[in-house]
Write a protein that holds these residues in place. Structure first.
Motif, PDB file in Angstrom:
ATOM      1  N   GLU A 129     -26.285  81.562   5.927  1.00  0.00           N
ATOM      2  CA  GLU A 129     -26.882  80.586   5.146  1.00  0.00           C
ATOM      3  C   GLU A 129     -28.240  80.124   5.963  1.00  0.00           C
ATOM      4  O   GLU A 129     -29.417  80.113   5.443  1.00  0.00           O
ATOM      5  N   ILE A 130     -27.722  79.691   7.264  1.00  0.00           N
ATOM      6  CA  ILE A 130     -28.852  79.014   8.156  1.00  0.00           C
ATOM      7  C   ILE A 130     -29.478  79.862   8.883  1.00  0.00           C
ATOM      8  O   ILE A 130     -30.244  79.654   9.967  1.00  0.00           O
ATOM      9  N   SER A 131     -29.045  81.328   9.212  1.00  0.00           N
ATOM     10  CA  SER A 131     -29.358  82.261  10.110  1.00  0.00           C
ATOM     11  C   SER A 131     -30.723  82.813   9.719  1.00  0.00           C
ATOM     12  O   SER A 131     -31.238  82.879   8.477  1.00  0.00           O
ATOM     13  N   PRO A 132     -31.675  83.188  10.763  1.00  0.00           N
ATOM     14  CA  PRO A 132     -32.984  83.571  10.354  1.00  0.00           C
ATOM     15  C   PRO A 132     -33.033  84.970   9.716  1.00  0.00           C
ATOM     16  O   PRO A 132     -31.934  85.857   9.956  1.00  0.00           O
ATOM     17  N   ASN A 133     -34.135  85.600   9.250  1.00  0.00           N
ATOM     18  CA  ASN A 133     -34.294  86.777   8.796  1.00  0.00           C
ATOM     19  C   ASN A 133     -34.810  87.622   9.446  1.00  0.00           C
ATOM     20  O   ASN A 133     -35.967  88.194   9.523  1.00  0.00           O
ATOM     21  N   ILE A 134     -34.270  88.078  10.853  1.00  0.00           N
ATOM     22  CA  ILE A 134     -34.638  89.007  11.878  1.00  0.00           C
ATOM     23  C   ILE A 134     -33.797  90.087  11.797  1.00  0.00           C
ATOM     24  O   ILE A 134     -32.645  89.919  12.038  1.00  0.00           O
ATOM     25  N   LYS A 135     -34.503  91.438  11.979  1.00  0.00           N
ATOM     26  CA  LYS A 135     -33.663  92.398  12.121  1.00  0.00           C
ATOM     27  C   LYS A 135     -33.975  93.109  13.451  1.00  0.00           C
ATOM     28  O   LYS A 135     -35.195  93.314  13.932  1.00  0.00           O
ATOM     29  N   LEU A 136     -32.822  93.240  14.147  1.00  0.00           N
ATOM     30  CA  LEU A 136     -32.958  94.254  15.299  1.00  0.00           C
ATOM     31  C   LEU A 136     -32.469  95.637  15.110  1.00  0.00           C
ATOM     32  O   LEU A 136     -32.086  96.076  13.982  1.00  0.00           O
ATOM     33  N   HIS A 137     -32.811  96.551  16.172  1.00  0.00           N
ATOM     34  CA  HIS A 137     -32.427  97.828  16.012  1.00  0.00           C
ATOM     35  C   HIS A 137     -30.895  97.917  15.904  1.00  0.00           C
ATOM     36  O   HIS A 137     -30.048  97.054  16.502  1.00  0.00           O
ATOM     37  N   SER A 138     -30.498  98.798  15.049  1.00  0.00           N
ATOM     38  CA  SER A 138     -29.170  98.850  14.586  1.00  0.00           C
ATOM     39  C   SER A 138     -28.118  99.225  15.712  1.00  0.00           C
ATOM     40  O   SER A 138     -26.894  98.865  15.666  1.00  0.00           O
ATOM     41  N   ALA A 139     -28.699  99.939  16.873  1.00  0.00           N
ATOM     42  CA  ALA A 139     -27.698  99.991  18.064  1.00  0.00           C
ATOM     43  C   ALA A 139     -27.715  98.808  18.889  1.00  0.00           C
ATOM     44  O   ALA A 139     -26.823  98.978  20.005  1.00  0.00           O
ATOM     45  N   LEU A 140     -28.448  97.951  18.722  1.00  0.00           N
ATOM     46  CA  LEU A 140     -28.376  96.751  19.618  1.00  0.00           C
ATOM     47  C   LEU A 140     -27.316  95.722  19.081  1.00  0.00           C
ATOM     48  O   LEU A 140     -27.324  95.370  17.950  1.00  0.00           O
ATOM     49  N   LEU A 141     -26.533  95.257  20.171  1.00  0.00           N
ATOM     50  CA  LEU A 141     -25.631  94.382  19.961  1.00  0.00           C
ATOM     51  C   LEU A 141     -25.828  92.997  20.758  1.00  0.00           C
ATOM     52  O   LEU A 141     -25.525  92.885  21.891  1.00  0.00           O
ATOM     53  N   PRO A 142     -26.572  92.135  19.912  1.00  0.00           N
ATOM     54  CA  PRO A 142     -26.933  90.982  20.770  1.00  0.00           C
ATOM     55  C   PRO A 142     -25.755  90.009  20.989  1.00  0.00           C
ATOM     56  O   PRO A 142     -24.814  89.732  19.939  1.00  0.00           O
TER      57      PRO A 142
END
Length: 386
Positions: A129-142
């Motif tokens: 609910e409180i997380s940002p609407n940011i999308k990374l490359h699907s192969a990236l594992l932050p």
């Protein structure tokens, strides 16, 4: 009644991942001859020691969406908001799938480690609910997201094609000195459309790295097979004019300089043993096929060019595997000396098996190696034996 009271008390004071699932009442704690609690003498919990959780249906849109996703991944119909993802059968591969589905279905970006820290559906829903609407490359594992002012470190997946091994680093590394991203194979499930060479794989991974860091000094590494790919990434980026600050080889061997026939026989035998022992799940089948494919790519790969990177840090495991085809002492530089100048190699030794480096008992030493490498400044000779 006491376990229920204790559970409610702990819920008010601890994050969900630290709250025990089972409670055993003892008259006294077993004490060792040294006067400490004897952990091995503690009785294991039985089914009766686990608290029965009352079913509570999802209410919010995020909770309802998570229930749908969990049902699909876990193949369980009745899921309540107090259910725990891992207690219902979740594991590291399913956690990665859950992460991807949260991104695609909820348009939210969370870290995979957040799933481990918030395994209950209600806690994960609150975080989303409180997380940002940011999308990374699907192969990236932050894994660790630090301040923009600190360096970024990229670790390439091992031979399985999956970077989840690195998740444990989030719990033991200093999160203020570097952001940390794992990179897993974006074509993991596309076995017919997979990479045909290490060179092709490295080229694709450079694009993934640059989707996060367009320029500056790069820190790139990997465990085992991931170290081979990292070497090729560094080679290609240097040819493109990029500056590589550090190459981190986590017990990665240049297997092109090792007896390839013995390696081929070893890999074939490993695959045969796996087939004989039967493949339990579709995920295990994909892991085995991906591992087999990547082993073949590694056997074909030839570095063919020395890199210019001034800092190369090698973590070398000294305890041989039970079925090892060679001893670690046979290759003091992990067979990289023809492609990396010895004067640029900073070697750190760890008394552990290659396949156990990211186990709970060894991951702190791996984290210490990475932190030390990050703090290392350029100097005339980086070859040290620790």
């Amino acid at each position: 009644m006491l376990p229920n009271l204790l559970y409610r008390y702990l819920r008010q004071r601890l994050p969900s991942y630290m709250i025990p699932n089972a409670y055993i009442c003892l008259k006294k704690l077993p004490i060792s001859i040294n006067g400490k609690i004897d952990l091995e003498a503690l009785p294991p919990p039985s089914r009766n020691h686990y608290l029965p959780l009352q079913y509570v249906a999802p209410k919010t849109p995020i909770e309802k969406k998570l229930v749908e996703i969990w049902r699909e991944l876990l193949q369980i119909k009745k899921i309540g908001i107090y259910d725990n993802f891992f207690e219902l059968g979740g594991h590291s591969l399913l956690a990665m799938k859950l992460h991807d589905k949260i991104e695609s279905n909820c348009n939210k970006n969370i870290l995979i480690i957040d799933i481990y820290k918030n395994p209950r559906l209600i806690d994960l829903a609150n975080l989303i609910e409180i997380s940002p609407n940011i999308k990374l490359h699907s192969a990236l594992l932050p894994i660790i997201l630090a301040d923009e002012a600190v360096p970024k470190m990229f670790l390439i997946h091992p031979v399985s094609g999956v970077a989840s091994s690195y998740l444990q680093l989030a719990n033991v590394m200093n999160s203020s000195i570097s952001s940390l991203y794992g990179i897993h194979n974006p074509r993991f499930s596309e076995l017919d459309n997979n990479f045909k060479s290490i060179e092709e794989m490295a080229s694709a991974y450079i694009e993934i790295i640059k989707s996060v860091q367009m320029n500056g000094s790069y820190i790139i590494g990997g465990w085992s097979f991931g170290g081979i790919v990292a070497y090729e990434i560094v080679k290609q980026m240097e040819m493109q004019g990029d500056k590589i600050d550090k190459l981190l080889l986590i017990d990665a061997y240049n297997i092109s300089s090792i007896d390839s026939e013995a390696l081929c026989n070893h890999i074939d035998q490993s695959n045969n043993n796996f087939i004989i022992n039967k493949i339990a799940t579709e995920d295990e089948r994909k892991l085995r096929l991906q591992t087999n494919l990547n082993n073949k790519l590694a056997l074909k790969y030839r570095p063919n060019l020395k890199i210019k990177c001034e800092q190369v840090h090698l973590l070398k495991a000294l305890t041989p595997e039970t079925d090892a085809i060679f001893q670690p002492t046979e290759y003091p530089y992990n067979a990289w000396e023809d492609y990396i100048e010895k004067s640029k190699l900073n070697i750190t030794y760890i008394y552990a098996k290659h396949n156990d480096l990211f186990s709970e008992k060894n991951v702190k030493e791996v984290a210490a190696f990475l932190e030390k490498s990050l703090n290392e400044k350029e100097k005339d000779s980086l070859y040290t034996k620790n």
